[in-house]
Design a protein around this motif. Structure first.
Motif: not given
Ligand SMILES: NC(=O)C1=CN([C@@H]2O[C@H](COP(=O)(O)OP(=O)(O)OC[C@H]3O[C@@H](n4cnc5c(N)ncnc54)[C@H](O)[C@@H]3O)[C@@H](O)[C@H]2O)C=CC1
Ligand SMILES: O=C([O-])CC(=O)C(=O)O
Length: 254
Positions: A160-163, A167-168, A171-172, A193
Motif C-alpha cells: 500500500l505504501y513505499e516511501g 509521508e507515511a 497517508e496512514f 513499506k
C-alpha cells in the motif's frame, strides 16, 4: 500521580482495565472524548470524572495521556503543556510535523513540562536510541497488517505504501505512528513499506537499522486490540510500562 486521558478508545480501554485492577501505576481519574458516551463508560469503571473541555481537568492532574488521533495532538496538547502539565503522546505521527514538534518542545521548555512518547507497537527502540549516540546510516520499517486493520479488502498481499515515514504518517495517520517514533529516535526520516497481507492475523513490524555500532533487525508480531484491529495491544502496554516507570527507582533499559 493523578492522570487524565484524551481519547477513550482501544488504548484507553486497556489502560482503564489496568486502573480497575490497581495496576496502572497512576491514578486515572479524568476522561475526555469527543464521543461523550465513550468517556462515560470508562469513567464509570474507576469512579472517575468526565470533562467536556480539556481545561476542566488541567488544574487537577499531573499528566495528560493523549490516545485520540494525530489531529488531537495539535488541537489540545499545546494548552496542556502551557499549563505546565506533562503529556504522554500515543499519536506520535503528529510529531513528524516538525513545526508542531518544535512548538511543543518550546512550550515544554518554558513551562518545565515533559513530553513522553512510549515505544508503542514496536520493539528495538532501546537499541536504536543507543545506536543514535553514534551514526545511523540506514533505518527501515516494514509493516504488515491484515487488510481489515488497514481498512481495505484484498485477496492477495498488496503493497500500500513505499516511501519515507514523513509521508507515511500523512497517508496512514492511525496506522503507522511507529514509523514516527523510529524516525525521531534515529534522527532520520526512515524508509517505510506498508503491506496488507490476508495471510497474517497479527500486526507485524520489521525494523532494520545499520549504524557505526553495528546492525540489527527486530520483528514484532502483535496481537490486535479487540476494539480496534489497527492498534496492537503492545502499544497500550508500552504506555502502561512508561507510566509505571515514572515511579520506579531502578530503570533497566535505555
Ligand atoms: N504509538 C504507537 O505505536 C501507536 C499509536 N496509536 C495511536 O494512538 C491513538 C489511539 O489509538 P486507539 O485507542 O486505538 O484509537 P481508537 O480509535 O480506538 O480511539 C480513539 C478515541 O479518541 C477519540 N478522539 C479522536 N479524536 C479526538 C479528538 N480530537 N478529541 C477528543 N477525542 C478524540 C475517538 O472518539 C475515540 O474514542 C491513535 O491516534 C492511534 O493511531 C495506535 C497504535 C500504536
Ligand atoms: O499498533 C500498531 O501495530 C501500529 C499502529 O497502529 C501505529 O503505529 O499507529
Amino acid at each position: 500521580m493523578k492522570v487524565g486521558i484524551i481519547g477513550c478508545g482501544a488504548i484507553a480501554n486497556i489502560m482503564t482495565n489496568f486502573a480497575v485492577e490497581g495496576k496502572l501505576g497512576v491514578d486515572l481519574k479524568f476522561f475526555y472524548d469527543k464521543d461523550i458516551e465513550r468517556a462515560e463508560n470508562l469513567a464509570l469503571q474507576v469512579d472517575g470524572t468526565v470533562v467536556l473541555e480539556i481545561e476542566d481537568m488541567l488544574d487537577k492532574v499531573d499528566l495528560v495521556i493523549e490516545a485520540a488521533s494525530p489531529h488531537a495532538v495539535g488541537e489540545v496538547i499545546p494548552q496542556v503543556l502551557e499549563s505546565g502539565k506533562n503529556v504522554l503522546i500515543m499519536s506520535v505521527g503528529a510529531l513528524m510535523d516538525f513545526e508542531l514538534k518544535d512548538r511543543l518542545e518550546k512550550i515544554a521548555t518554558s513551562t518545565g513540562a515533559k513530553i513522553y512518547a512510549p515505544s508503542g507497537a514496536i520493539v528495538g527502540l532501546d537499541g536504536i536510541k543507543a545506536a543514535s549516540i553514534g551514526k545511523i546510516s540506514e533505518a527501515s520499517l516494514i509493516t504488515r497488517k491484515p487488510p481489515r486493520s488497514l481498512g481495505i479488502k484484498t485477496d492477495g498481499e498488496t503493497i500500500l505504501y513505499e516511501g519515507k515515514a514523513s509521508e507515511a504518517v500523512k497517508e496512514f495517520p492511525t496506522n503507522i505512528n511507529v514509523a514516527a517514533a523510529l524516525s525521531i529516535a534515529c534522527g532520520i526520516d526512515i524508509d517505510v513499506k506498508i503491506i496488507a497481507d490476508p495471510s497474517v492475523d497479527r500486526n507485524m513490524h520489521e525494523v532494520h537499522v545499520v549504524g557505526d555500532s553495528g546492525e540489527f533487525t527486530t520483528i514484532t508480531k502483535n496481537v490486535r486490540c479487540s476494539m480496534n484491529p489497527k492498534t496492537s495491544v503492545l502499544a497500550a502496554y508500552s504506555a502502561i510500562k512508561l507510566l509505571r516507570r515514572l515511579n520506579e527507582n531502578i530503570i533497566v533499559g535505555t
